[in-house]
Design a protein around this motif. Structure first.
Motif, PDB file in Angstrom:
ATOM      1  N   THR A  10       1.474 -16.756  62.861  1.00 19.34           N
ATOM      2  CA  THR A  10       2.794 -16.652  62.243  1.00 19.34           C
ATOM      3  C   THR A  10       3.777 -16.250  63.342  1.00 19.34           C
ATOM      4  O   THR A  10       3.532 -15.295  64.079  1.00 19.34           O
ATOM      5  N   ASP A  11       4.860 -17.005  63.456  1.00 21.72           N
ATOM      6  CA  ASP A  11       5.828 -16.793  64.540  1.00 21.72           C
ATOM      7  C   ASP A  11       7.173 -16.289  64.026  1.00 21.72           C
ATOM      8  O   ASP A  11       7.644 -16.709  62.960  1.00 21.72           O
ATOM      9  N   PHE A  12       7.775 -15.416  64.820  1.00 23.22           N
ATOM     10  CA  PHE A  12       9.085 -14.834  64.517  1.00 23.22           C
ATOM     11  C   PHE A  12      10.027 -15.124  65.680  1.00 23.22           C
ATOM     12  O   PHE A  12       9.662 -14.957  66.840  1.00 23.22           O
ATOM     13  N   PHE A  13      11.241 -15.563  65.357  1.00 27.87           N
ATOM     14  CA  PHE A  13      12.258 -15.784  66.391  1.00 27.87           C
ATOM     15  C   PHE A  13      13.606 -15.343  65.831  1.00 27.87           C
ATOM     16  O   PHE A  13      13.923 -15.620  64.667  1.00 27.87           O
ATOM     17  N   ALA A  14      14.393 -14.659  66.628  1.00 28.48           N
ATOM     18  CA  ALA A  14      15.712 -14.201  66.196  1.00 28.48           C
ATOM     19  C   ALA A  14      16.719 -14.354  67.318  1.00 28.48           C
ATOM     20  O   ALA A  14      16.369 -14.263  68.494  1.00 28.48           O
ATOM     21  N   ILE A  15      17.953 -14.611  66.937  1.00 30.50           N
ATOM     22  CA  ILE A  15      19.028 -14.694  67.917  1.00 30.50           C
ATOM     23  C   ILE A  15      20.207 -13.872  67.428  1.00 30.50           C
ATOM     24  O   ILE A  15      20.583 -13.942  66.247  1.00 30.50           O
ATOM     25  N   ASP A  16      20.760 -13.079  68.333  1.00 26.43           N
ATOM     26  CA  ASP A  16      21.934 -12.271  68.005  1.00 26.43           C
ATOM     27  C   ASP A  16      23.159 -13.183  67.997  1.00 26.43           C
ATOM     28  O   ASP A  16      23.445 -13.878  68.970  1.00 26.43           O
ATOM     29  N   GLU A  17      23.886 -13.199  66.883  1.00 29.05           N
ATOM     30  CA  GLU A  17      25.007 -14.125  66.719  1.00 29.05           C
ATOM     31  C   GLU A  17      26.201 -13.770  67.601  1.00 29.05           C
ATOM     32  O   GLU A  17      27.068 -14.616  67.845  1.00 29.05           O
ATOM     33  N   GLU A  18      26.244 -12.557  68.103  1.00 29.09           N
ATOM     34  CA  GLU A  18      27.363 -12.137  68.941  1.00 29.09           C
ATOM     35  C   GLU A  18      27.049 -12.228  70.437  1.00 29.09           C
ATOM     36  O   GLU A  18      27.860 -12.711  71.223  1.00 29.09           O
ATOM     37  N   THR A  19      25.863 -11.781  70.820  1.00 25.99           N
ATOM     38  CA  THR A  19      25.526 -11.727  72.247  1.00 25.99           C
ATOM     39  C   THR A  19      24.661 -12.893  72.721  1.00 25.99           C
ATOM     40  O   THR A  19      24.557 -13.153  73.913  1.00 25.99           O
ATOM     41  N   GLY A  20      23.998 -13.588  71.773  1.00 27.06           N
ATOM     42  CA  GLY A  20      23.099 -14.675  72.149  1.00 27.06           C
ATOM     43  C   GLY A  20      21.726 -14.194  72.568  1.00 27.06           C
ATOM     44  O   GLY A  20      20.856 -14.987  72.948  1.00 27.06           O
ATOM     45  N   GLU A  21      21.502 -12.895  72.521  1.00 19.09           N
ATOM     46  CA  GLU A  21      20.208 -12.334  72.887  1.00 19.09           C
ATOM     47  C   GLU A  21      19.137 -12.809  71.911  1.00 19.09           C
ATOM     48  O   GLU A  21      19.366 -12.889  70.701  1.00 19.09           O
ATOM     49  N   VAL A  22      17.952 -13.142  72.432  1.00 24.54           N
ATOM     50  CA  VAL A  22      16.867 -13.614  71.569  1.00 24.54           C
ATOM     51  C   VAL A  22      15.706 -12.631  71.607  1.00 24.54           C
ATOM     52  O   VAL A  22      15.521 -11.869  72.549  1.00 24.54           O
ATOM     53  N   MET A  23      14.925 -12.669  70.541  1.00 23.33           N
ATOM     54  CA  MET A  23      13.722 -11.861  70.465  1.00 23.33           C
ATOM     55  C   MET A  23      12.679 -12.643  69.672  1.00 23.33           C
ATOM     56  O   MET A  23      13.020 -13.436  68.792  1.00 23.33           O
ATOM     57  N   TRP A  24      11.409 -12.457  70.034  1.00 18.21           N
ATOM     58  CA  TRP A  24      10.371 -13.192  69.330  1.00 18.21           C
ATOM     59  C   TRP A  24       9.090 -12.369  69.261  1.00 18.21           C
ATOM     60  O   TRP A  24       8.908 -11.416  70.012  1.00 18.21           O
ATOM     61  N   ALA A  25       8.238 -12.779  68.324  1.00 16.63           N
ATOM     62  CA  ALA A  25       6.947 -12.106  68.164  1.00 16.63           C
ATOM     63  C   ALA A  25       5.961 -13.091  67.552  1.00 16.63           C
ATOM     64  O   ALA A  25       6.357 -14.056  66.894  1.00 16.63           O
ATOM     65  N   LYS A  26       4.701 -12.829  67.786  1.00 19.76           N
ATOM     66  CA  LYS A  26       3.650 -13.711  67.284  1.00 19.76           C
ATOM     67  C   LYS A  26       2.501 -12.866  66.762  1.00 19.76           C
ATOM     68  O   LYS A  26       2.134 -11.856  67.355  1.00 19.76           O
ATOM     69  N   GLY A  27       1.932 -13.275  65.635  1.00 22.68           N
ATOM     70  CA  GLY A  27       0.807 -12.542  65.063  1.00 22.68           C
ATOM     71  C   GLY A  27      -0.093 -13.486  64.287  1.00 22.68           C
ATOM     72  O   GLY A  27       0.236 -14.660  64.092  1.00 22.68           O
ATOM     73  N   GLU A  28      -1.218 -12.992  63.850  1.00 19.05           N
ATOM     74  CA  GLU A  28      -2.160 -13.825  63.107  1.00 19.05           C
ATOM     75  C   GLU A  28      -1.669 -14.071  61.680  1.00 19.05           C
ATOM     76  O   GLU A  28      -1.104 -13.182  61.042  1.00 19.05           O
ATOM     77  N   THR A  29      -1.893 -15.275  61.194  1.00 24.55           N
ATOM     78  CA  THR A  29      -1.591 -15.597  59.804  1.00 24.55           C
ATOM     79  C   THR A  29      -2.621 -14.903  58.918  1.00 24.55           C
ATOM     80  O   THR A  29      -3.801 -14.811  59.269  1.00 24.55           O
ATOM     81  N   THR A  30      -2.177 -14.415  57.769  1.00 22.29           N
ATOM     82  CA  THR A  30      -3.057 -13.662  56.867  1.00 22.29           C
ATOM     83  C   THR A  30      -3.209 -14.400  55.531  1.00 22.29           C
ATOM     84  O   THR A  30      -2.462 -14.146  54.584  1.00 22.29           O
ATOM     85  N   PRO A  31      -4.170 -15.343  55.433  1.00 19.45           N
ATOM     86  CA  PRO A  31      -4.340 -16.168  54.229  1.00 19.45           C
ATOM     87  C   PRO A  31      -4.536 -15.383  52.942  1.00 19.45           C
ATOM     88  O   PRO A  31      -4.139 -15.840  51.867  1.00 19.45           O
ATOM     89  N   ALA A  32      -5.153 -14.211  53.028  1.00 22.13           N
ATOM     90  CA  ALA A  32      -5.380 -13.413  51.819  1.00 22.13           C
ATOM     91  C   ALA A  32      -4.068 -12.972  51.197  1.00 22.13           C
ATOM     92  O   ALA A  32      -3.949 -12.854  49.972  1.00 22.13           O
ATOM     93  N   ASN A  33      -3.076 -12.742  52.041  1.00 26.82           N
ATOM     94  CA  ASN A  33      -1.732 -12.374  51.586  1.00 26.82           C
ATOM     95  C   ASN A  33      -0.762 -12.744  52.703  1.00 26.82           C
ATOM     96  O   ASN A  33      -0.581 -11.982  53.648  1.00 26.82           O
ATOM     97  N   TYR A  34      -0.145 -13.921  52.597  1.00 24.44           N
ATOM     98  CA  TYR A  34       0.707 -14.423  53.669  1.00 24.44           C
ATOM     99  C   TYR A  34       1.880 -13.492  53.970  1.00 24.44           C
ATOM    100  O   TYR A  34       2.358 -13.433  55.104  1.00 24.44           O
ATOM    101  N   SER A  35       2.336 -12.765  52.974  1.00 26.07           N
ATOM    102  CA  SER A  35       3.452 -11.841  53.176  1.00 26.07           C
ATOM    103  C   SER A  35       3.119 -10.769  54.200  1.00 26.07           C
ATOM    104  O   SER A  35       3.990 -10.313  54.949  1.00 26.07           O
ATOM    105  N   ASP A  36       1.842 -10.362  54.242  1.00 32.30           N
ATOM    106  CA  ASP A  36       1.426  -9.334  55.200  1.00 32.30           C
ATOM    107  C   ASP A  36       1.663  -9.810  56.628  1.00 32.30           C
ATOM    108  O   ASP A  36       2.185  -9.074  57.469  1.00 32.30           O
ATOM    109  N   GLY A  37       1.277 -11.058  56.919  1.00 36.49           N
ATOM    110  CA  GLY A  37       1.456 -11.602  58.260  1.00 36.49           C
ATOM    111  C   GLY A  37       2.918 -11.725  58.630  1.00 36.49           C
ATOM    112  O   GLY A  37       3.309 -11.467  59.778  1.00 36.49           O
ATOM    113  N   VAL A  38       3.749 -12.112  57.654  1.00 33.40           N
ATOM    114  CA  VAL A  38       5.183 -12.233  57.887  1.00 33.40           C
ATOM    115  C   VAL A  38       5.783 -10.883  58.244  1.00 33.40           C
ATOM    116  O   VAL A  38       6.551 -10.749  59.204  1.00 33.40           O
TER     117      VAL A  38
END
Length: 262
Positions: free
Chosen positions: A14-42
Motif C-alpha cells: 500500500t503506497d502513500f504520496f502527498a504534495i504540499d499545495e503551497e510549497t510543492g514539498e512531497v512526502m511518501w511512504a510504503k507498507g504491506e497491504t493488509t487483506p484481513a482489514n485493508y483499512s489497517d494498511g492504509v
C-alpha cells in the motif's frame, strides 16, 4: 499548509504520496497491504508518512479490492431477478470461445447459479413501451425467496430496461422496502443505473459483478471514511475510477464495478 494525498492499495503493498499545495514539498511512504482489514494498511502508511491528518485538503484512493475479489471469487452470495423467460441469459453467455479449437473448453462458472435466479412477469418493448406491467407482489416474493436462500446482494436486469428503466427503479424500491422491514441490510444493483446499454448478457453480467462486490466495498469505504474522519481528516475523499476520473466514496461504494481498474 494543506496537502493533497494519494493512497493506493496493491496486492502486496500500500503506497502513500502527498504534495504540499503551497510549497510543492512531497512526502511518501510504503507498507504491506493488509487483506484481513485493508483499512489497517492504509492507516499504517498514513502514520508512517508523518502527514498531519488535519492538513489534508483532499485524498484520492486507488485500490485492487474489486478486481481481486472477482478474480479470487471472494465476493458476496448474489441473487438475480430478471424478466420471465430470460433466466438463462447469464448462463448461456456468448458463443465465442477463448480457444476455438479446444473441444474440451468450458465456460467460466457463473457468479450467480441458476437456483438463485428469479423471474418476474414483466416486459418492456425495444422502444421503451410497457407491454406488461410489473407487479410489486412478484418482486416482494422474489426478494424474500432469495434472502431465504442466503443471498447477501441482489442484482436486477430486465429485458430492454436501457430503453425504459421504470420497472427496474420500481423493483429497487420494493426490494429496499421489503428487506428493511425484515431487518436486513439491503444491497441492490440495477442494470439501468450501472450500464444502461443494449445487449442483455453484457448488461446482466456487469450488474451481477457489481452486486458481487457491493457489500465488500460498501463496508470497506464506510469504515475507512469513519476512521479518517475520527483521525482528523476533513478534506474531500475521492475514489479513482476505471475511466481515469474520480468519484466520491459514497458513489464508489454503490457502484464498485466502475472502479474495477482503479
Amino acid at each position: 499548509m494543506s496537502k493533497r494525498v494519494a493512497i493506493d492499495i496493491g496486492g502486496g503493498f500500500t503506497d502513500f504520496f502527498a504534495i504540499d499545495e503551497e510549497t510543492g514539498e512531497v512526502m511518501w511512504a510504503k507498507g504491506e497491504t493488509t487483506p484481513a482489514n485493508y483499512s489497517d494498511g492504509v492507516m499504517k502508511v498514513f502514520y508512517k508518512s508523518g502527514a498531519e491528518p488535519s492538513t489534508i485538503s483532499s485524498l484520492l484512493h486507488g485500490q485492487t479490492l474489486v478486481i481481486n475479489a472477482i478474480i479470487t471469487r471472494r465476493g458476496a452470495k448474489v441473487g438475480l431477478i430478471t424478466t420471465r423467460g430470460f433466466r438463462d441469459v447469464i448462463l448461456i453467455t456468448r458463443s465465442n470461445r477463448r480457444d476455438i479449437y479446444n473441444l474440451r473448453y468450458r465456460k467460466p462458472v457463473s457468479f450467480v447459479p441458476r437456483h438463485l435466479i428469479r423471474e418476474v412477469d414483466e416486459r418492456v418493448g425495444f422502444d421503451g413501451t410497457v407491454l406488461k406491467a410489473l407487479r410489486e407482489a412478484d418482486v416482494e416474493t422474489a426478494a424474500k425467496s432469495l434472502v431465504m436462500d442466503g443471498v447477501q446482494s441482489i442484482a436486477v436486469c430486465y429485458i430492454n430496461s436501457y430503453a425504459n428503466p421504470s420497472h427496474e427503479e420500481m423493483t429497487k424500491k420494493v426490494i429496499l422496502k421489503t428487506l428493511e422491514k425484515m431487518g436486513i441490510r439491503p444491497y441492490v444493483s440495477i442494470s439501468s443505473e450501472i450500464t444502461g446499454e443494449w445487449r442483455e448478457y453484457e448488461r446482466t453480467s456487469t450488474t451481477v459483478l457489481n452486486a458481487y462486490v457491493h457489500p465488500l466495498m460498501d463496508n470497506y469505504l464506510t469504515n475507512l471514511e469513519k476512521t479518517l474522519r475520527e483521525k482528523g481528516v476533513k478534506g474531500e475523499l475521492y475514489m479513482m475510477l476505471s475511466s481515469g476520473g474520480v468519484s466520491t466514496f459514497r458513489y464508489a461504494a454503490g457502484f464498485p464495478i466502475l472502479s474495477i481498474e482503479s
